[in-house]
Design an enzyme around this catalytic site. Structure first.
Site, PDB file in Angstrom:
ATOM      1  N   HIS A 157      31.861  -8.787 -68.800  1.00 19.22           N
ATOM      2  CA  HIS A 157      31.436  -8.846 -67.395  1.00 19.22           C
ATOM      3  C   HIS A 157      32.158  -9.980 -66.691  1.00 19.22           C
ATOM      4  CE1 HIS A 157      28.518  -9.410 -64.012  1.00 19.22           C
ATOM      5  NE2 HIS A 157      28.371  -8.119 -64.160  1.00 19.22           N
ATOM      6  N   PHE A 158      33.220  -9.856 -66.164  1.00 17.12           N
ATOM      7  CA  PHE A 158      34.193  -8.792 -66.030  1.00 17.12           C
ATOM      8  C   PHE A 158      35.400  -9.104 -66.919  1.00 17.12           C
ATOM      9  CE2 PHE A 158      31.722  -8.705 -62.137  1.00 17.12           C
ATOM     10  CZ  PHE A 158      31.525  -7.363 -61.923  1.00 17.12           C
TER      11      PHE A 158
END
Length: 148
Positions: free
Chosen positions: A46-47
């Site tokens: 993430h991410f």
């Protein structure tokens, strides 16, 4: 009830404990902090190549500090005995800035009301620069049993 008593009654442990310290707590509110360890698993996806703390984790951090810690304090003080558990019932949070791995955040909550075993608070999270990361309202029920 002391800050250490409250922390010892939190129903969480690593890796799902998002409270490092309580700076202030009284019948009207609480201020506490947490530093997001860069090694936490959720940063791995993430991410990709630019990890950011998920909003649900920021909300959980605000709930643990701003609702659960305050709820434990209020229920223990009000009943003069063992504090109850606090179950999240609703949130309305606005997000303004990202929180990156390694950042320390401070959560401040102010009690709106605590009656009929329901606690409602306004909450705000700031980063180390004092910038507001997210803010809103959060509510929960104080119970004596986890399944009640």
């Amino acid at each position: 009830m002391t800050k250490a008593d409250i922390l010892s009654h939190l129903p969480y442990s690593t890796p799902f404990l998002f409270v490092d310290e309580l700076e202030e707590i009284d019948e009207n509110g609480v201020t506490g902090s947490y530093t997001f360890d860069a090694g936490l698993d959720f940063y791995k996806g993430h991410f990709k190549d630019n990890p950011v703390t998920p909003g649900v984790i920021l909300t959980e951090t605000m709930a643990q500090i701003g609702l659960v810690c305050l709820g434990i304090y209020l229920s223990g003080s009000a009943e003069g005995g063992m504090p109850g558990h606090v179950m999240l019932t609703s949130t309305a949070i606005d997000f303004m800035k990202p929180v990156f791995p390694g950042e320390k955040v401070t959560v401040t909550a102010q009690k709106v009301y605590f009656r009929f075993k329901k606690l409602n608070c306004t909450v705000q999270m700031t980063n180390a620069s004092g910038e507001v990361v997210c803010k809103g309202t959060i509510a929960g029920m104080v119970t004596n049993k986890m399944n009640a």
